[in-house]
Design an enzyme around this catalytic site. Sequence first.
Site, PDB file in Angstrom:
ATOM      1  N   HIS A  88       0.808  -1.228   0.000  1.00  0.00           N
ATOM      2  CA  HIS A  88       0.000   0.000   0.000  1.00  0.00           C
ATOM      3  C   HIS A  88       0.839   1.277   0.000  1.00  0.00           C
ATOM      4  CE1 HIS A  88      -3.665  -2.211   0.314  1.00  0.00           C
ATOM      5  NE2 HIS A  88      -3.369  -2.727   1.483  1.00  0.00           N
ATOM      6  N   ASP A 111      -2.729 -10.411  -2.481  1.00  0.00           N
ATOM      7  CA  ASP A 111      -3.333  -9.971  -1.214  1.00  0.00           C
ATOM      8  C   ASP A 111      -4.802  -9.637  -1.514  1.00  0.00           C
ATOM      9  OD1 ASP A 111      -2.441  -8.589   1.650  1.00  0.00           O
ATOM     10  OD2 ASP A 111      -4.067  -7.481   0.685  1.00  0.00           O
ATOM     11  N   HIS A 139      -6.351  -7.049  -0.796  1.00  0.00           N
ATOM     12  CA  HIS A 139      -6.486  -5.626  -1.111  1.00  0.00           C
ATOM     13  C   HIS A 139      -5.647  -5.230  -2.327  1.00  0.00           C
ATOM     14  CE1 HIS A 139      -7.166  -6.071   3.308  1.00  0.00           C
ATOM     15  NE2 HIS A 139      -8.251  -5.379   2.998  1.00  0.00           N
ATOM     16  N   ASP A 199      -5.156 -12.562   3.525  1.00  0.00           N
ATOM     17  CA  ASP A 199      -6.447 -11.983   3.903  1.00  0.00           C
ATOM     18  C   ASP A 199      -7.525 -12.343   2.885  1.00  0.00           C
ATOM     19  OD1 ASP A 199      -5.044 -10.363   2.152  1.00  0.00           O
ATOM     20  OD2 ASP A 199      -5.092  -8.588   3.437  1.00  0.00           O
TER      21      ASP A 199
END
Length: 357
Positions: A172, A209, A211, A296
């Site tokens: 991120h 991931d 995200h 996740d």
Amino acid sequence: MIILHDPATLLHDTVELLGSKLVPAYESPARVRAILESISNSHHSLEHVRLESRDDDKQSLLEIIADSHGSEYLAHLRDSFLQWREKDLVEENGSILPECFPVANKANSANRPPKDIFARTGYFAFDMSSGIMKDSYKSILASANLARSAVERLRSDDLSAIVALTRPPGHHCNGRKAGGYCYVNNVAVAASQWRKHAPGAKIGILDIDFHHGNGTQDIFYADSNTFYTSIHGEDEFPYYTGNADEEGVDEGLGANLNIPLRPGSSVEAYLEFLRLAIDALGVFAPEMLIVSLGFDTFRLDPLGSFQIDTADYETIGRSIRERLGNIPTAILLEGGYVVEHLGANLLSFIRGWEAGR
Ligand code: SP5
Ligand code: ZN
């Protein structure tokens, strides 16, 4: 499989604002401890890397990080906790979090760091899950160093793949702001390290991931030599990126492939779209691959919503290796927050990887 770990990555332990509550950050040292426990009961070889004891290593690491990260931002990560401490604005065992974020406005583009010590924390972050505590910087550098070490081992030992237990994660972070538990983009560090030996090398990045890796996408958005592809929850955190129409810009147009999947997606849907991402990477034909590996996507994850189970990670690992396994691959840990299942999920992924040759 060789798995790299630095004990200094366990020091960072902070808080986040999640929903309406200030809670211990889901991205916790317990995650890596759980993985270490599982590895110790397996046949894989865990190797310890210790950045702290090597000053010359630290200097060259900072140079590699500086390829993709701003100097004022890095100084902020290094110094801000102490600056707050000196003014007695935070307890020794506390964490600092943003107070105010820059917003585009008609008078100026808010693109200069403010002088105020509180405000700077908001300038150098984009959310409230990126707290900084006394040892954060040590862990951040140790994590980035694992990414770099993974690349060095890939090159020197002629391995097909290596896993680095990078924590905090990195995907991120775009080199100017922390967010989503990420402070330094470990993928960018690995890419720079590879290119130190092979300037201009084509590098593929597979981000699995839950995200979208907004930071990684941003860093390489205009780069035709870096193909970034991500499968992630649609309209989920980090919310402002990850659409399928983000295809890169300028030279990099066509070297960015986003595959957003509906929240709640089944493993069947996931594997179908994973195939697309893998095929696109195969067509790009990079000389090195970096996998942003997040767990996740697991069915029980509190921050994700896909229906992926432990055994499915074996299929995922095998699918990647079967098509791309002749490319040296650095596998870097990103998210995954069900501590009790992290070890089994990683071992499942590795089992699949090893079966896919
Ligand atoms: C590395 C990584 O996985 N970072 C993710 C950080 C996500 N933080 C914000 C999560 C916001 C979740 N909001 C509730 C969604 C429930 N489905
Ligand atoms: Zn994630």
